[in-house]
Design an enzyme around this catalytic site. Structure first.
Site, PDB file in Angstrom:
ATOM      1  N   ASP A  64     -16.615 -66.799 -45.657  1.00  0.00           N
ATOM      2  CA  ASP A  64     -15.609 -66.299 -44.724  1.00  0.00           C
ATOM      3  C   ASP A  64     -14.397 -67.204 -44.622  1.00  0.00           C
ATOM      4  O   ASP A  64     -13.263 -66.741 -44.464  1.00  0.00           O
ATOM      5  CB  ASP A  64     -16.217 -66.116 -43.332  1.00  0.00           C
ATOM      6  CG  ASP A  64     -16.613 -67.447 -42.701  1.00  0.00           C
ATOM      7  OD1 ASP A  64     -17.409 -68.182 -43.326  1.00  0.00           O
ATOM      8  OD2 ASP A  64     -16.141 -67.761 -41.601  1.00  0.00           O
TER       9      ASP A  64
ATOM     10  N   ASP B 103     -16.407 -72.777 -44.862  1.00  0.00           N
ATOM     11  CA  ASP B 103     -17.820 -73.166 -44.928  1.00  0.00           C
ATOM     12  C   ASP B 103     -18.498 -72.473 -46.101  1.00  0.00           C
ATOM     13  O   ASP B 103     -17.856 -71.844 -46.942  1.00  0.00           O
ATOM     14  CB  ASP B 103     -18.526 -72.835 -43.606  1.00  0.00           C
ATOM     15  CG  ASP B 103     -18.282 -71.389 -43.179  1.00  0.00           C
ATOM     16  OD1 ASP B 103     -18.126 -70.522 -44.048  1.00  0.00           O
ATOM     17  OD2 ASP B 103     -18.245 -71.135 -41.961  1.00  0.00           O
TER      18      ASP B 103
ATOM     19  N   TYR C  16     -19.612 -65.093 -35.304  1.00  0.00           N
ATOM     20  CA  TYR C  16     -18.959 -63.787 -35.395  1.00  0.00           C
ATOM     21  C   TYR C  16     -19.650 -62.794 -34.463  1.00  0.00           C
ATOM     22  O   TYR C  16     -20.207 -61.801 -34.901  1.00  0.00           O
ATOM     23  CB  TYR C  16     -18.936 -63.279 -36.843  1.00  0.00           C
ATOM     24  CG  TYR C  16     -17.962 -64.045 -37.707  1.00  0.00           C
ATOM     25  CD1 TYR C  16     -16.603 -63.775 -37.648  1.00  0.00           C
ATOM     26  CD2 TYR C  16     -18.394 -65.074 -38.540  1.00  0.00           C
ATOM     27  CE1 TYR C  16     -15.695 -64.491 -38.421  1.00  0.00           C
ATOM     28  CE2 TYR C  16     -17.496 -65.792 -39.315  1.00  0.00           C
ATOM     29  CZ  TYR C  16     -16.149 -65.493 -39.247  1.00  0.00           C
ATOM     30  OH  TYR C  16     -15.247 -66.213 -40.002  1.00  0.00           O
TER      31      TYR C  16
ATOM     32  N   GLU D 180      -8.079 -74.413 -40.909  1.00  0.00           N
ATOM     33  CA  GLU D 180      -9.087 -73.675 -41.665  1.00  0.00           C
ATOM     34  C   GLU D 180      -8.532 -72.323 -42.108  1.00  0.00           C
ATOM     35  O   GLU D 180      -7.972 -71.585 -41.304  1.00  0.00           O
ATOM     36  CB  GLU D 180     -10.357 -73.453 -40.836  1.00  0.00           C
ATOM     37  CG  GLU D 180     -11.478 -72.819 -41.651  1.00  0.00           C
ATOM     38  CD  GLU D 180     -12.819 -72.803 -40.913  1.00  0.00           C
ATOM     39  OE1 GLU D 180     -13.857 -72.654 -41.576  1.00  0.00           O
ATOM     40  OE2 GLU D 180     -12.828 -72.959 -39.674  1.00  0.00           O
TER      41      GLU D 180
END
Length: 561
Positions: free
Chosen positions: A12, A15, A164, A409
């Protein structure tokens, strides 16, 4: 323990976890971008890359759906993954797979995945009809699964809650999936589902100021407004107008002309939240872009609380957001890695921040990665070109530091909506009729023949039983840059036999520039990823750019079956 092949797909963000909900949304938005603006992508030679990116995602989603009422929604878990800082090749973290099924439902996850499959099926109709049909089969089954066994996916896959969580629930994904299935099939069951369930599932009630991987209402409302403007609403016209009212509430809010407007930074950027705000900027910009074209195609204007808005103003605002992203902001910083002179150098991304295994194969341990690479106050050894990071805070401030995950990120769903917006803006200001029936996409660049171009080169080999492949090259456009003339060549490879052509291997020599539309391996070129074979009489086209005469294209190998 059940062994299941879940190789592939997308992480995603920074990570090494595969989260199904944001991944499926990424695929849906890439597909929507191509459906709307595939021609513009083709004109710049980028359509093939975009289609390959979608297929990389759908190949995984097919694997993740091995049975009608089984869908794997996560591989790995955030807790153990975030404890470690390792490149993917060195992973020692859990690769456990988590799923939903009839006893452990997840209508939001199944619905979003159905939407992704349906949207992608539209793209592959031309290039790979059997693959398109396979995607539709999965979309049908997943929608049935989502609708029949209702529940939030994070109640079944609880490890996803911290990362999420489906705050909006699953009602929006049911409508979202139905809208995409109607778009893909023209089946009135799905159109009537939108009409019959618009009130109960919130499509006509929720007035939103955000759109993203969790909250799909604005996207549904925009799609339904398109159906309405296309004259496809049938007996649902009255309720579809309510969807459209909510879609236009979103547009007016983004423009600052509504009754409840989105916040903006002093520099003019849409601001929703401190963590990865850029996801909302790109998603909103895409909806504004397509709605601008829908209105323009229908000859309509947007009516907001503070006055009427011309379609061009929606596109102009979307452009202002993209300009901010690419460097037109108070910090003069591009938030797309690798673009411009100033961009983030310490991206919160494991693979980017750790030296390539090809350069240094030494094992990077779980905690050792934090000590050696995460805490390193230096630029990333690998450039994550094109990635869009989280972006600045509410006051346009940004700290380029690897441990500042809220701002540095990147995420796949930041980039996915941007594909369409960039393609549209690249296409210029001429109007596009986005309400006509969708045409099958072509990889052929849309450009005029220049007056003073080299003569088109034609492969001299005749199409015969001995040589059943015809190759024709032509110049599609030219331009002058720094005193040098550049040419864009289009090359068509046609199967002139009565059989199916497979395993084609091409040699391209005297090429002095970039090539799009084929897959390269070693010194040879092959069919692009989305084409398995070429039927009798069918062609595949690729393009390349350089400042010389046509390259030499020859067939090195092929199989007829």
């Amino acid at each position: 323990m059940v062994q299941v092949d879940l190789v592939g797909g997308y992480y995603d963000a920074g990570d090494n976890v595969k989260f199904g909900l944001p991944m499926a949304f990424t695929v849906t938005m890439m597909s929507w971008s191509i459906i709307e603006y595939g021609k513009q992508m083709a004109s710049s030679g980028e359509l093939g890359h975009a289609i390959s990116a979608v297929k990389w995602g759908t190949d995984y989603l097919i694997k993740a759906h091995p049975q009608p009422y089984v869908l794997y929604g996560e591989v790995g878990d955030g807790n153990t993954d975030h404890y470690c800082w390792q490149r993917p090749e060195d992973m020692t973290t859990s690769r456990a797979a988590y799923r939903i099924d009839a006893s452990h439902p997840g209508s939001d996850l199944a619905g979003e995945t159905a939407a992704a499959m349906a949207a992608a099926s539209v793209i592959f109709r031309r290039y790979n009809p059997s693959y398109s049909a396979e995607l539709l089969k999965h979309a049908y089954q997943l929608f049935d699964f989502a609708n029949k066994y209702r529940g939030k996916y994070d109640s079944s896959i609880t490890v996803a809650q911290k990362y999420y969580r489906s705050v909006s629930g699953y009602a929006d994904e049911l409508l979202w999936a139905a809208a995409w299935l109607y778009k893909a099939t023209n089946n009135y069951y799905y159109l009537n589902y939108l009409g019959n369930n618009g009130n109960s599932l919130g499509g006509t009630g929720w007035a939103m100021t955000e759109f993203g991987w969790d909250v799909k209402y604005a996207g549904v409302q925009t799609l339904v407004a398109k159906f309405l403007m296309q004259g496809k609403s049938g007996h649902n016209t009255a309720i579809f107008r309510k969807y459209q009212e909510k879609a236009e509430f979103f547009m007016c809010s983004c423009l600052g002309k509504g009754t409840r407007n989105v916040q903006r930074t002093p520099g003019g950027l849409i601001f929703r939240q401190r963590w990865n705000n850029m996801q909302f900027v790109t998603s909103a910009s895409f909806l504004l872009t397509v709605y601008s074209d829908y209105l323009s195609s229908a000859g309509k204007i947007l009516r907001c609380a503070s006055g009427n808005v011309a379609p061009s103003q929606l596109l102009s605002f979307a452009k202002s957001q993209v300009d901010y992203i690419l460097g037109d902001n108070p910090r003069a910083t591009s938030y797309m890695v690798g673009y411009g002179n100033s961009f983030p150098r310490q991206v919160h991304h494991r693979a980017a921040s750790i030296v390539s295994i090809k350069q240094n194969p030494s094992f990077v341990s779980c905690r050792g990665g934090y000590a050696t690479w995460f805490s390193r106050k230096a630029s990333d050894p690998n450039l994550l070109t094109g990635a869009l990071v989280g972006g600045p805070d509410a006051y346009d401030n940004f700290a380029d530091q690897r441990d500042n995950h809220e701002q540095t990120e990147p995420a796949t769903y930041n980039n996915a909506p941007l594909l369409g917006t960039l393609a549209r803006l690249h296409g210029g200001n001429r109007g596009y009729n986005q309400l006509r029936p969708a045409e099958l996409l072509s990889l052929k660049p849309i450009a005029s023949q220049p007056k003073h171009a080299p003569k088109p080169g034609t492969n001299p080999a005749p199409a015969s039983s001995a040589n059943p492949i015809a190759i024709v090259q032509k110049v599609t456009t030219s331009w002058i840059s720094k005193g040098k003339t550049y040419y864009r060549y289009s090359t068509k490879v046609t199967n002139k036999s009565s059989k199916k052509l497979k395993n084609m291997k091409l040699s391209v020599s005297k090429l002095h520039g970039p090539l799009w539309g084929l897959t390269k391996s070693g010194d040879f070129y092959f069919f692009p990823a989305w084409i398995n074979s070429l039927a009798a009489g069918r062609s595949v086209e690729f393009v390349y750019i350089h400042s010389s005469s046509p390259a030499e294209v020859t067939v090195s190998n092929y199989t007829l079956v």
